[in-house]
Design an enzyme around this catalytic site. Structure first.
Site, mmCIF file in Angstrom:
data_model
loop_
_atom_site.group_PDB
_atom_site.id
_atom_site.type_symbol
_atom_site.label_atom_id
_atom_site.label_comp_id
_atom_site.label_asym_id
_atom_site.label_seq_id
_atom_site.Cartn_x
_atom_site.Cartn_y
_atom_site.Cartn_z
ATOM 1 N N GLU A 515 0.834 -1.207 0.000
ATOM 2 C CA GLU A 515 0.000 0.000 0.000
ATOM 3 C C GLU A 515 0.871 1.260 0.000
ATOM 4 O OE1 GLU A 515 -2.840 -0.454 -0.873
ATOM 5 O OE2 GLU A 515 -3.224 -2.510 -0.237
ATOM 6 N N ASP A 579 3.597 -4.770 -5.440
ATOM 7 C CA ASP A 579 3.891 -6.089 -4.859
ATOM 8 C C ASP A 579 5.396 -6.251 -4.624
ATOM 9 O OD1 ASP A 579 1.332 -7.040 -4.615
ATOM 10 O OD2 ASP A 579 1.331 -8.124 -6.530
HETATM 11 ZN ZN LIG Z 1 -2.709 -2.538 -4.531
#
Ligand SMILES: [Zn+2]
Length: 675
Positions: A515, A579
Site C-alpha cells: 500500500e 507487490d
Molecule cells: Zn494494490
C-alpha cells in the site's frame, strides 16, 4: 456489497476479495504460516506459489457458490459468521436498544424476510417504472435520471476531491451506464466476447419478460439496450486509460458541459439532484458525454424507455423476489463469473448490511474482533516499514537527490489508518424499516448519494474511510495520501500478533509495504504529499522510473491467465510495482527489526524461508476460469499465482533463502526493481 460480485473490491487494493463459503460452524483459527498448506513435491525455485499453496488447494476445491476460494475468501466467509451473530443479536427483541443496533438489526430482519419480499414482487419499483412509461419526450430523461433510485443509470454524479486543490471538494460527472463489467465487453470481436454479448442480450430480454413484456417486445427492448450501451461503451475510457489521473481531470463550467452534450438538460438534472446552483465541475470523460449526446439524438424515445427500465430492474434485481434474484444470478453469477450456486440468503444479507451500514455494523465488529494489541502491533509494523522506505529511497542509485528529497517529503506526509475510523459515520437520518427490504436498500442508496453531494464546496474530510472495518482488504488513496488497513484484514491467516515475526512481516508486512508503494507507483507518483496532481519529479528521474516500471510490465505481460489470455501489463503495472516494492520493504524492515535477535529455524524452515512462505501464502487462492477471464479485463491486480511468483523471482534474497540455481524459473535473468 454491490449487488453483483463483479466490481466489489477491485478498486484500490491488494486482494481481489471475492465472495465466500457455506457452513456456519465457528471457524478454526488458521496460522499465519501453515505448513500443511505447502506442497513439498513442488520445487520452490520452479513454482513458489504452488509450493506455498498447493497442499491447501488440493484439499479445498472451490465451493459451488464461490467464484474463487482461498485464504482471503475463506476469511471473508469466516468473518460473515461473526457478522451474522452480531446482526442476529441486534435483530432480537430487547427492551432497550441503541440506535446503531436498532438500525443494523432491522436492516438484517427485513433482508431475511423472504416471504414479504416474495409478496412485494416488483411493487416497490412500480412508481418509477410508471414514470418512465409516461415520458412524452426525450427531454424528460434528465429529470427522470436524477430521481431514479439507482444512481449510475447513464452516468455517475458525485463529489470528488479537486485533483489540483487537495483542500476542496468539487462536483464530478463520470462515465457509467453499462450493464456488463467494462466497455471492452462491448467492443471486442473475439468469439468469446461475441458469445457473452449474446448471452447478455438474452438475459436483458428475460428480465423484461419477468416485468411482464411479451417475448417479442422484450427482444426489441433488449436490442435497444444493447445499442445504447454499446454507444456509451464506445465513448468510455478504457481501464488502462483510467489509470492516468491526467486523463480524468477536465474542470468545466456548466455551460461547457452543456455544449458537450446539449441534448441532455443538465440544469434540470442538477436541480432535481438538489444542486441547482452548480456552475463548475470535473467531467472525467468528455468523450463519454459526447457519445451519450449522440445516442440521445439517435435513439428514439421507446429505446430510451427500455434502457431506463432495464437499469431500474438490473440495479435492484438482487433485492426483488426470487424470480429476479435467480435470473440475475444465472447471468452475472453463473455465465459471467462461473459460480454454480447462489449463496445462502444470510450471507448475501450480511454483505448488504456491510455495504449499506458498514460503519454501524463495523462498530460492533471491532469491539468483538479487533483487540487493542492487534492495532498496536500493526501500528508498529507500519512505522517500521515506513522507516525501511526512507532507507530505501536514500539508497536508490537511479534517483537524483532533488527528487529523493521530495519523495521523502511525500513519505513523511502519508497518513496511517489502522482498523477503523476515529469518527464513525452518522446514520441517524437514514430510515430503516424492519419490514421493507427494497425500501431500505433504496433509502441507503439515496443517503449515500446525498452524503457525497453534501461535500461539494466544503473542505476535504481527511479522516474518512472508503472501506468498512470488517473488510478483508486494504488500500492507498493518492488524493488523501493515506494507507488504510481495515480490522478485517488484520487477523490470521494474514496477521497474527501471537506468531513469530518472519511470516508476519512476509505477509502483512508485504501488504503494508504494498500500500505504501502505491504512493510511488505509476499512478500514485503523480500526486504530491498533499494529494494534488502535480509533477514533483525531475524529467530525468521520471524517465528512469518509467524505464524500470516497463521492466515489470514486460515481465508480467508474458504470464498466461487462462487459455490465450495474458496479463495486461499496463493495467496491472501499479499493483505489480507495489507487490515487488512492498515485499522488499517488508524484508528490509524485518531484517532491521531482528538484527539483534538470534533467529532459529522452526518446523524445519529457516527464518528467511518462513518470511517468504508467509508472503507466498498471502496468495493461496484459486479462481474459476470465467472469473479469471473477467478479471483479466477489469482487475488491476495480477492473478494470485503471479503475485507470488512474479515478485519473488525478482528477489535475490528469495533465491538465496531457497538456494535456487541460475536458470530456475524463480530466478529471472534480468530481474526488475523499481523501489
Ligand atoms: Zn494494490
Amino acid at each position: 456489497m454491490l449487488p453483483i460480485a463483479i466490481s466489489l473490491v477491485i478498486l484500490a487494493s491488494i486482494l481481489g476479495a471475492p465472495i465466500a463459503s457455506s457452513q456456519s460452524a465457528a471457524p478454526a483459527r488458521q496460522s499465519v504460516l501453515d505448513v500443511t498448506s505447502l506442497d513439498p513435491s513442488v520445487d520452490p525455485c520452479t513454482d513458489f506459489f504452488t509450493y506455498s499453496c498447493g497442499g491447501w488447494i488440493k484439499k479445498n476445491p472451490i465451493p459451488a457458490d464461490k467464484t474463487s476460494w482461498g485464504f482471503s475468501s475463506k476469511l471473508v466467509d469466516d468473518n460473515r459468521v461473526l457478522l451474522r451473530e452480531i446482526l442476529e443479536e441486534a435483530a432480537a427483541p430487547a427492551p432497550e436498544k441503541d440506535l446503531v443496533k436498532q438500525k443494523i438489526g432491522d436492516y438484517y430482519s427485513a433482508c431475511m424476510g423472504e416471504q414479504a419480499i416474495e409478496t412485494a414482487g416488483t411493487v416497490p419499483l412500480k412508481a418509477v417504472s410508471e414514470r418512465i412509461g409516461r415520458m412524452h419526450s426525450k427531454r424528460d430523461i434528465a429529470g427522470l435520471a436524477a430521481s431514479m433510485p439507482n444512481r449510475g443509470a447513464l452516468f455517475d454524479f458525485q463529489s470528488d476531491q479537486d485533483f489540483k486543490n487537495s483542500t476542496l471538494v468539487i462536483a464530478e460527472v463520470d462515465q457509467d451506464g453499462l450493464g456488463l463489467p467494462d466497455r471492452d465487453y462491448y467492443v471486442k470481436s473475439d468469439p468469446k466476447s461475441v458469445e457473452l454479448r449474446q448471452a447478455y442480450v438474452a438475459h436483458v430480454q428475460k428480465m423484461f419478460e419477468l416485468l411482464g413484456a411479451s417475448p417479442g417486445v422484450a427482444a426489441t427492448q433488449a436490442q435497444a439496450v444493447m445499442r445504447i450501451e454499446t454507444a456509451l461503451a464506445n465513448g468510455s475510457l478504457t481501464a488502462v486509460e483510467r489509470r492516468d489521473p491526467k486523463l480524468l481531470y477536465h474542470k468545466m463550467t456548466l455551460k461547457q458541459l452543456e455544449a458537450l452534450s446539449p441534448s441532455f438538460r443538465w440544469k434540470q438534472y442538477f436541480s432535481a439532484s438538489g444542486q441547482p446552483g452548480l456552475r463548475t465541475l470535473n467531467v472525467t470523460a468528455p468523450e463519454f458525454f459526447k457519445a451519450m449526446d449522440a445516442a440521445l439524438r439517435k435513439e428514439d424515445l421507446q429505446s430510451w424507455k427500455a434502457y431506463l427500465q432495464w437499469h431500474l430492474v438490473h440495479a435492484n434485481a438482487p433485492y426483488l423476489s426470487s424470480a429476479f434474484v435467480n435470473a440475475d444470478f444465472e447471468f452475472f453469477g453463473k455465465t459471467l463469473s462461473g459460480a454454480q450456486e447462489l449463496e445462502p440468503r444470510w450471507k448475501r444479507c450480511v454483505d448488504y448490511a456491510d455495504h449499506d451500514l458498514g460503519e454501524a455494523l463495523g462498530q460492533a465488529y471491532v469491539q468483538r474482533a479487533f483487540p487493542p494489541q492487534a492495532k498496536q502491533r500493526a501500528q508498529k509494523m507500519v512505522k517500521e516499514i515506513e522507516q525501511a522506505m526512507e532507507r530505501d529511497i536514500d539508497g536508490l542509485s537511479w534517483m537524483s537527490s532533488e527528487t529523493k528529497q521530495r519523495a521523502l517529503e511525500k513519505l513523511h506526509a502519508v497518513a496511517n489508518k489502522i482498523g477503523y475510523p476515529d469518527k464513525w459515520r452518522d446514520y441517524s437520518t437514514l430510515t430503516i424499516a424492519r419490514d421493507d427490504e427494497l425500501g431500505n436498500v433504496l433509502r441507503a442508496r439515496e443517503f449515500e448519494f446525498y452524503r457525497q453531494l453534501a461535500k461539494i464546496g466544503k473542505p476535504v474530510d481527511r479522516g474518512e474511510w472508503s472501506m468498512s472495518p470488517p473488510t478483508v482488504n486494504a488500500y492507498y488513496n493518492p488524493q488523501l495520501n493515506d494507507i488504510n488497513f481495515p480490522a478485517g484484514i488484520l487477523q490470521p491467516p494474514f496477521f497474527d500478533p501471537d506468531a513469530d515475526d518472519a511470516p508476519n512481516y512476509g505477509d502483512m508486512g508485504g501488504t503494508i509495504g504494498h500500500e505504501l508503494t502505491h504512493g510511488f507507483d505509476d499512478e500514485g507518483r503523480q500526486f504530491d504529499p498533499q494529494g494534488n496532481l502535480r509533477d514533483w519529479w525531475t524529467a530525468q528521474d521520471g524517465k528512469e522510473f518509467e524505464q524500470r516500471a516497463s521492466c515489470i510490465s514486460d515481465q508480467y505481460s508474458q504470464y498466461v491467465v487462462v487459455d490465450d489470455i495474458k496479463i495486461n501489463g499496463q493495467l496491472t503495472m501499479g499493483e505489480n510495482v507495489a507487490d515487488l516494492g512492498g515485499l522488499l520493504l517488508a524484508y528490509m524492515a524485518w531484517q532491521d527489526q531482528t538484527r539483534e535477535k538470534k533467529l532459529s529455524a522452526i518446523d524445519g524452515f529457516t527464518p528467511e524461508q518462513r518470511f517468504f512462505i508467509g508472503y507466498g501464502q498471502a496468495w493461496c487462492n484459486q479462481t474459476r476460469d470465467e472469473t479469471k477471464r473477467m478479471y483479466a479485463a477489469i482487475d488491476p491486480h495480477s492473478p494470485d499465482k503471479y503475485r507470488a511468483n512474479g515478485a519473488v523471482s525478482n528477489m535475490p534474497e528469495f533465491q538465496r533463502a531457497f538456494q535456487c540455481k541460475t536458470g530456475s524459473a524463480m530466478v529471472r535473468e534480468n530481474s526488475c526493481r523499481v523501489w
